[in-house]
Each structure stands twice: as C-alpha cells, then as structure tokens.
Design a protein around this motif. Structure first.
Motif, PDB file in Angstrom:
ATOM      1  N   PHE A 220     -14.479  -6.980  -5.997  1.00 46.13           N
ATOM      2  CA  PHE A 220     -14.035  -7.268  -4.633  1.00 46.13           C
ATOM      3  C   PHE A 220     -13.333  -6.081  -3.973  1.00 46.13           C
ATOM      4  N   GLY A 221     -13.371  -4.923  -4.627  1.00 47.72           N
ATOM      5  CA  GLY A 221     -12.893  -3.712  -3.975  1.00 47.72           C
ATOM      6  C   GLY A 221     -11.441  -3.377  -4.207  1.00 47.72           C
TER       7      GLY A 221
ATOM      8  N   GLN B 216     -12.809   0.786  -3.448  1.00 50.21           N
ATOM      9  CA  GLN B 216     -11.512   0.352  -3.941  1.00 50.21           C
ATOM     10  C   GLN B 216     -10.376   0.673  -2.976  1.00 50.21           C
ATOM     11  N   THR B 217      -9.384  -0.193  -2.988  1.00 50.87           N
ATOM     12  CA  THR B 217      -8.174  -0.002  -2.195  1.00 50.87           C
ATOM     13  C   THR B 217      -7.324   1.113  -2.795  1.00 50.87           C
ATOM     14  N   LYS B 218      -6.444   1.677  -1.982  1.00 46.23           N
ATOM     15  CA  LYS B 218      -5.473   2.652  -2.499  1.00 46.23           C
ATOM     16  C   LYS B 218      -4.390   1.952  -3.307  1.00 46.23           C
ATOM     17  N   SER B 219      -3.929   0.824  -2.811  1.00 44.92           N
ATOM     18  CA  SER B 219      -2.969   0.032  -3.578  1.00 44.92           C
ATOM     19  C   SER B 219      -3.706  -0.634  -4.733  1.00 44.92           C
ATOM     20  N   TYR B 220      -2.961  -1.019  -5.765  1.00 47.37           N
ATOM     21  CA  TYR B 220      -3.642  -1.558  -6.939  1.00 47.37           C
ATOM     22  C   TYR B 220      -3.022  -2.866  -7.421  1.00 47.37           C
ATOM     23  N   ILE B 221      -3.826  -3.563  -8.217  1.00 50.09           N
ATOM     24  CA  ILE B 221      -3.398  -4.784  -8.897  1.00 50.09           C
ATOM     25  C   ILE B 221      -3.123  -4.419 -10.349  1.00 50.09           C
ATOM     26  N   ALA B 222      -1.946  -4.765 -10.851  1.00 50.65           N
ATOM     27  CA  ALA B 222      -1.649  -4.568 -12.269  1.00 50.65           C
ATOM     28  C   ALA B 222      -1.982  -5.852 -13.020  1.00 50.65           C
TER      29      ALA B 222
ATOM     30  N   ALA C 291      -5.174 -12.507  -5.966  1.00 50.77           N
ATOM     31  CA  ALA C 291      -4.562 -11.183  -5.969  1.00 50.77           C
ATOM     32  C   ALA C 291      -5.301 -10.234  -5.025  1.00 50.77           C
ATOM     33  N   SER C 292      -6.613 -10.353  -4.985  1.00 47.89           N
ATOM     34  CA  SER C 292      -7.410  -9.518  -4.092  1.00 47.89           C
ATOM     35  C   SER C 292      -7.081  -9.797  -2.630  1.00 47.89           C
TER      36      SER C 292
END
Length: 247
Positions: free
Chosen positions: A143-144, A115-121, A241-242
C-alpha cells in the motif's frame, strides 16, 4: 466505468436521452462485477482509498485467479492474503507476474505503490510472531508505506527493546505484535508518543487460549493510545496503520 464512458453517460442525462434512474442503475451495476461465485467490488478504492484485497483462505486457486483478473482491469497492485504455497503454484501459472511472500503467506500482483517518507515500525515480541508481522509488513509495503522491522524484542529480554527504541520512536505509527501474555504492547505504549496498533497472536502454551490471553492483556492495557485488532490479524493492523501513515 472509465472516465470516457462516465462522461458519455452524464452527457446523455444532460441531453435528456437517458433518465436519471437509468443512469443511476447503470452506475450501480458498474460498481461491481458478478463472476458467479463472487461479486468483485470495483468501487472500493474510490470509497475507502484502497482496492479490494483477496482473502485467500477458503478460496480455491482458481477463484483467486478469477477475482484477480477482474481487479487487474483497474487495480494495481493486487494483494491476496492467507495464500498457501500450493495455491500460489496454481496462481503463478495463470498469473506469471505474481510474487509470493512465503512467511507472510501473501501474494502481490503488480508493482507496489511508491513508499512514503515516513515509516511504520513493526515490532514483535518473539521470532514466532514473525509470520503475522510479515503479513503486516507486506500489506503495508504493497500500500505504499516504508516499513522498519524490529523483531524479537520481547519483555523476556527487554534490553533488546531499548536498543531499538530510537527506530520505534521515529515511526509515524507503530504496530506491536505479541503472543504469550501480550505484555509488549503495554511496555512500548508507555515509551512512545505515536499511535500504536496491537496485534495479539495465537503463539503460546495452553493458557494462551489461542491468543485470547494476549488479546485480553492488550485490551486491558493501562498505556494510552493503544488500539487492538483481532488475533493474528497482521493485515488489519497494517491497513489501519497505512491510513494513519498517509495522513
């Protein structure tokens, strides 16, 4: 085609043992696998950054399994969307490592990407929109991407939205999912400075017209920075978004 085979082919071209046209035909053939009922795209990850995703609706469980087996040769993880519980039962027998997410109707084969450090809300207007939101969430996580779920914060009780606004504003990209009249996307769009992907859902009474009313509201939003995907298309929203979140 793996790296070893590719090097050998290129060496043959360099040595004059194989013509350029023959090599090009060989490479083109290796970009997909014909399994009779489907041409499985093996080069999509190289072209687009993500591998082919299996759309389960309209396919039999056996077809899903055969496509997944081909993809397993070079793709991990494998995502299949719109898979019914009945189809998953048959998939699970053939592919024991498969995991099913019932609310999302998604199957994942293999470990999700880091997973990325930034996130999707992922924000929903109501609880009835959660199945579409979960399709988006599972897609994004596979997709991480790190995902923050902000559910049931629609305009009928807008104080609920303000209570979670810090989480939404902290995201790199926001997905807003709403049925009925679809007003939530405009409200959130006017409160954040991040890209917003709006997903209209088919949730609502008669004049929702199966999501058309929410779709038109979102398309006609006066809030800037909103992109709209098709009705109930949580997968499409999460895919875009990814791509943004990984920039």
């Amino acid at each position: 085609m793996d790296k070893k085979a590719l090097r050998e082919l290129l060496q043959q071209v360099a040595n004059g043992k194989t013509g350029a046209e023959v090599a090009a035909a060989s490479l083109e053939k290796q970009s997909f696998t014909d399994i009779g009922f489907a041409n499985v795209d093996l080069a999509r990850q190289k072209r687009n950054g993500y591998p082919e995703v299996i759309y389960g609706e309209g396919k039999t469980a056996e077809q899903i399994v055969e496509i997944a087996k081909v993809l397993q040769q070079q793709t991990a993880p494998i995502l299949a969307t719109r898979v019914s519980p009945e189809k998953f039962g048959a998939v699970k027998i053939a592919l024991p490592e498969a995991i099913y997410y019932k609310e999302a109707r998604c199957t994942v084969i293999g470990t999700a990407l880091p997973q990325t450090k930034s996130y999707i809300a992922i924000v929903t207007a109501g609880t009835s929109d959660v199945p579409v939101a979960e399709e988006a969430a599972i897609t994004a996580e596979t997709f991480g991407n790190q995902v923050e779920r902000v559910y049931d914060v629609g305009v009928a009780g807008i104080q609920r939205l303000f209570a979670r606004l810090d989480v939404i504003r902290g995201a790199k990209v926001v997905i807003v999912i709403a049925g009925m009249e679809g007003a939530l996307a405009s409200v959130v769009g006017g409160l954040i400075n991040k890209p917003l992907i709006a997903v209209p859902t088919s949730i609502g009474y008669g004049t929702n017209f199966g999501g058309l009313t929410a779709l038109m509201t979102m398309l006609n939003s006066c809030a800037s920075g909103i992109t709209v995907v098709n009705v109930d298309n949580g997968f499409g929203a999460a895919y875009s978004a990814s791509m943004i979140n990984h920039l």
